[in-house]
Design a protein around this motif. Structure first.
Motif, PDB file in Angstrom:
ATOM      1  N   GLY A  38       4.955   5.238  -4.374  1.00 44.01           N
ATOM      2  CA  GLY A  38       4.665   4.526  -3.138  1.00 44.01           C
ATOM      3  C   GLY A  38       5.923   4.252  -2.331  1.00 44.01           C
ATOM      4  O   GLY A  38       5.920   4.331  -1.103  1.00 44.01           O
ATOM      5  N   LYS A  39       7.010   3.967  -3.027  1.00 48.19           N
ATOM      6  CA  LYS A  39       8.277   3.689  -2.341  1.00 48.19           C
ATOM      7  C   LYS A  39       8.742   4.920  -1.553  1.00 48.19           C
ATOM      8  O   LYS A  39       9.134   4.813  -0.400  1.00 48.19           O
ATOM      9  CB  LYS A  39       9.337   3.261  -3.353  1.00 48.19           C
ATOM     10  CG  LYS A  39      10.690   2.909  -2.740  1.00 48.19           C
ATOM     11  CD  LYS A  39      11.660   2.431  -3.832  1.00 48.19           C
ATOM     12  CE  LYS A  39      12.969   1.965  -3.257  1.00 48.19           C
ATOM     13  NZ  LYS A  39      13.904   3.029  -2.940  1.00 48.19           N
ATOM     14  N   ASN A  65      -3.341   4.073  -7.061  1.00 50.72           N
ATOM     15  CA  ASN A  65      -2.578   3.709  -8.260  1.00 50.72           C
ATOM     16  C   ASN A  65      -1.284   4.513  -8.331  1.00 50.72           C
ATOM     17  O   ASN A  65      -1.232   5.587  -8.907  1.00 50.72           O
ATOM     18  CB  ASN A  65      -3.427   3.960  -9.513  1.00 50.72           C
ATOM     19  CG  ASN A  65      -4.728   3.195  -9.450  1.00 50.72           C
ATOM     20  OD1 ASN A  65      -4.740   2.004  -9.206  1.00 50.72           O
ATOM     21  ND2 ASN A  65      -5.840   3.889  -9.631  1.00 50.72           N
ATOM     22  N   LEU A  66      -0.249   3.953  -7.701  1.00 46.28           N
ATOM     23  CA  LEU A  66       1.058   4.610  -7.647  1.00 46.28           C
ATOM     24  C   LEU A  66       2.130   3.702  -8.239  1.00 46.28           C
ATOM     25  O   LEU A  66       2.010   2.484  -8.166  1.00 46.28           O
ATOM     26  CB  LEU A  66       1.434   4.907  -6.191  1.00 46.28           C
ATOM     27  CG  LEU A  66       0.573   5.898  -5.431  1.00 46.28           C
ATOM     28  CD1 LEU A  66       0.883   5.835  -3.950  1.00 46.28           C
ATOM     29  CD2 LEU A  66       0.779   7.302  -5.967  1.00 46.28           C
ATOM     30  N   GLY A  71      -0.859   2.252  -3.367  1.00 46.27           N
ATOM     31  CA  GLY A  71      -1.356   2.932  -2.183  1.00 46.27           C
ATOM     32  C   GLY A  71      -1.738   2.000  -1.046  1.00 46.27           C
ATOM     33  O   GLY A  71      -1.586   2.350   0.126  1.00 46.27           O
ATOM     34  N   LEU A  72      -2.232   0.812  -1.369  1.00 46.85           N
ATOM     35  CA  LEU A  72      -2.593  -0.135  -0.308  1.00 46.85           C
ATOM     36  C   LEU A  72      -1.338  -0.638   0.403  1.00 46.85           C
ATOM     37  O   LEU A  72      -1.345  -0.828   1.624  1.00 46.85           O
ATOM     38  CB  LEU A  72      -3.415  -1.284  -0.874  1.00 46.85           C
ATOM     39  CG  LEU A  72      -4.801  -0.884  -1.413  1.00 46.85           C
ATOM     40  CD1 LEU A  72      -5.468  -2.056  -2.110  1.00 46.85           C
ATOM     41  CD2 LEU A  72      -5.685  -0.309  -0.309  1.00 46.85           C
ATOM     42  N   GLU A  73      -0.260  -0.833  -0.352  1.00 44.91           N
ATOM     43  CA  GLU A  73       1.013  -1.227   0.270  1.00 44.91           C
ATOM     44  C   GLU A  73       1.546  -0.096   1.156  1.00 44.91           C
ATOM     45  O   GLU A  73       2.077  -0.345   2.245  1.00 44.91           O
ATOM     46  CB  GLU A  73       2.043  -1.583  -0.808  1.00 44.91           C
ATOM     47  CG  GLU A  73       1.709  -2.857  -1.568  1.00 44.91           C
ATOM     48  CD  GLU A  73       2.628  -3.067  -2.765  1.00 44.91           C
ATOM     49  OE1 GLU A  73       3.363  -4.073  -2.748  1.00 44.91           O
ATOM     50  OE2 GLU A  73       2.610  -2.235  -3.694  1.00 44.91           O
ATOM     51  N   VAL A  74       1.379   1.139   0.701  1.00 43.84           N
ATOM     52  CA  VAL A  74       1.818   2.293   1.484  1.00 43.84           C
ATOM     53  C   VAL A  74       0.990   2.384   2.766  1.00 43.84           C
ATOM     54  O   VAL A  74       1.536   2.555   3.864  1.00 43.84           O
ATOM     55  CB  VAL A  74       1.694   3.606   0.673  1.00 43.84           C
ATOM     56  CG1 VAL A  74       2.009   4.817   1.545  1.00 43.84           C
ATOM     57  CG2 VAL A  74       2.592   3.569  -0.555  1.00 43.84           C
ATOM     58  N   LEU A  75      -0.322   2.236   2.634  1.00 39.46           N
ATOM     59  CA  LEU A  75      -1.209   2.285   3.800  1.00 39.46           C
ATOM     60  C   LEU A  75      -0.830   1.217   4.824  1.00 39.46           C
ATOM     61  O   LEU A  75      -0.740   1.501   6.022  1.00 39.46           O
ATOM     62  CB  LEU A  75      -2.666   2.123   3.354  1.00 39.46           C
ATOM     63  CG  LEU A  75      -3.725   2.123   4.448  1.00 39.46           C
ATOM     64  CD1 LEU A  75      -3.701   3.416   5.251  1.00 39.46           C
ATOM     65  CD2 LEU A  75      -5.105   1.889   3.828  1.00 39.46           C
ATOM     66  N   ALA A  76      -0.578   0.006   4.352  1.00 37.60           N
ATOM     67  CA  ALA A  76      -0.182  -1.084   5.259  1.00 37.60           C
ATOM     68  C   ALA A  76       1.114  -0.734   5.983  1.00 37.60           C
ATOM     69  O   ALA A  76       1.242  -0.965   7.194  1.00 37.60           O
ATOM     70  CB  ALA A  76      -0.032  -2.392   4.480  1.00 37.60           C
ATOM     71  N   SER A 104      -8.953  -0.867   1.843  1.00 41.37           N
ATOM     72  CA  SER A 104      -8.531   0.365   2.525  1.00 41.37           C
ATOM     73  C   SER A 104      -9.059   0.403   3.956  1.00 41.37           C
ATOM     74  O   SER A 104      -8.324   0.730   4.885  1.00 41.37           O
ATOM     75  CB  SER A 104      -9.033   1.594   1.762  1.00 41.37           C
ATOM     76  OG  SER A 104      -8.438   1.661   0.485  1.00 41.37           O
ATOM     77  N   HIS A 105     -10.301   0.055   4.122  1.00 42.12           N
ATOM     78  CA  HIS A 105     -10.885   0.071   5.472  1.00 42.12           C
ATOM     79  C   HIS A 105     -10.293  -1.024   6.357  1.00 42.12           C
ATOM     80  O   HIS A 105     -10.055  -0.806   7.542  1.00 42.12           O
ATOM     81  CB  HIS A 105     -12.404  -0.012   5.406  1.00 42.12           C
ATOM     82  CG  HIS A 105     -13.014   1.239   4.859  1.00 42.12           C
ATOM     83  ND1 HIS A 105     -12.890   2.471   5.471  1.00 42.12           N
ATOM     84  CD2 HIS A 105     -13.717   1.469   3.729  1.00 42.12           C
ATOM     85  CE1 HIS A 105     -13.499   3.388   4.753  1.00 42.12           C
ATOM     86  NE2 HIS A 105     -14.007   2.811   3.685  1.00 42.12           N
ATOM     87  N   ARG A 106     -10.018  -2.168   5.760  1.00 39.48           N
ATOM     88  CA  ARG A 106      -9.370  -3.261   6.510  1.00 39.48           C
ATOM     89  C   ARG A 106      -7.994  -2.841   7.012  1.00 39.48           C
ATOM     90  O   ARG A 106      -7.552  -3.258   8.074  1.00 39.48           O
ATOM     91  CB  ARG A 106      -9.230  -4.495   5.607  1.00 39.48           C
ATOM     92  CG  ARG A 106      -9.926  -5.726   6.111  1.00 39.48           C
ATOM     93  CD  ARG A 106      -9.668  -6.995   5.316  1.00 39.48           C
ATOM     94  NE  ARG A 106      -9.113  -6.912   3.993  1.00 39.48           N
ATOM     95  CZ  ARG A 106      -9.834  -6.791   2.866  1.00 39.48           C
ATOM     96  NH1 ARG A 106     -11.137  -6.719   2.905  1.00 39.48           N
ATOM     97  NH2 ARG A 106      -9.243  -6.743   1.701  1.00 39.48           N
TER      98      ARG A 106
END
Length: 141
Positions: A38-39, A65-66, A71-76, A104-106
């Motif tokens: 993710g980093k 799951n990274l 992945g949610l931190e990456v998406l943000a 994810s949708h948020r």
């Protein structure tokens, strides 16, 4: 149409192999780059660190799951960065959690797809990704 640049963010070697093999069957010509943490993905998409001159992809396929950053931190990070916020991100993950889907949708993921276990089911996933891209690209033109 230019070659579709896909960034796959995935740490599992088996899933990398399955996904890249499936994507090779797309009708749309594509080039796949792979990052495993993710980093790394955040640095690449925000063009910081070693990736300051990187060409941003047209589409991101992102696992939840990274290691290091999930992945949610990456998406943000992708969606809050001016350079990358409009790039479509498809969550491609083993998670089928309603909480992960809602988060994810948020955070403005374009799609949430639970990875199939069987290779032949990956063809369906590729068709979903391909149809999404064709529809997305058509709206841009």
């Amino acid at each position: 149409m230019k070659k579709l640049q896909i960034l796959l963010v995935e740490d599992n070697e088996g899933d990398i192999l399955l996904t890249t093999e499936a994507l090779e069957s797309m009708k749309i010509e594509n080039e796949i780059s792979v990052l495993k943490t993710g980093k790394e993905a955040i640095e690449y998409m925000t063009q910081s660190g070693a990736y300051s001159d990187a060409e941003l992809p047209d589409l991101v396929l992102l696992d939840i799951n990274l290691p290091v950053k999930n992945g949610l931190e990456v998406l943000a990070a992708i969606k809050s960065n001016e350079k990358s916020k409009d790039i479509p991100v498809i969550m491609l993950t083993t998670s089928s959690s309603k909480t992960d889907q809602e988060a994810s949708h948020r955070l403005n993921a374009s799609l949430f797809i639970t990875k199939p276990i069987e290779m032949h089911k990956y063809v369906e996933v590729v068709n979903l990704i391909e149809n999404f891209w064709l529809n997305f690209n058509q709206r841009l033109n």
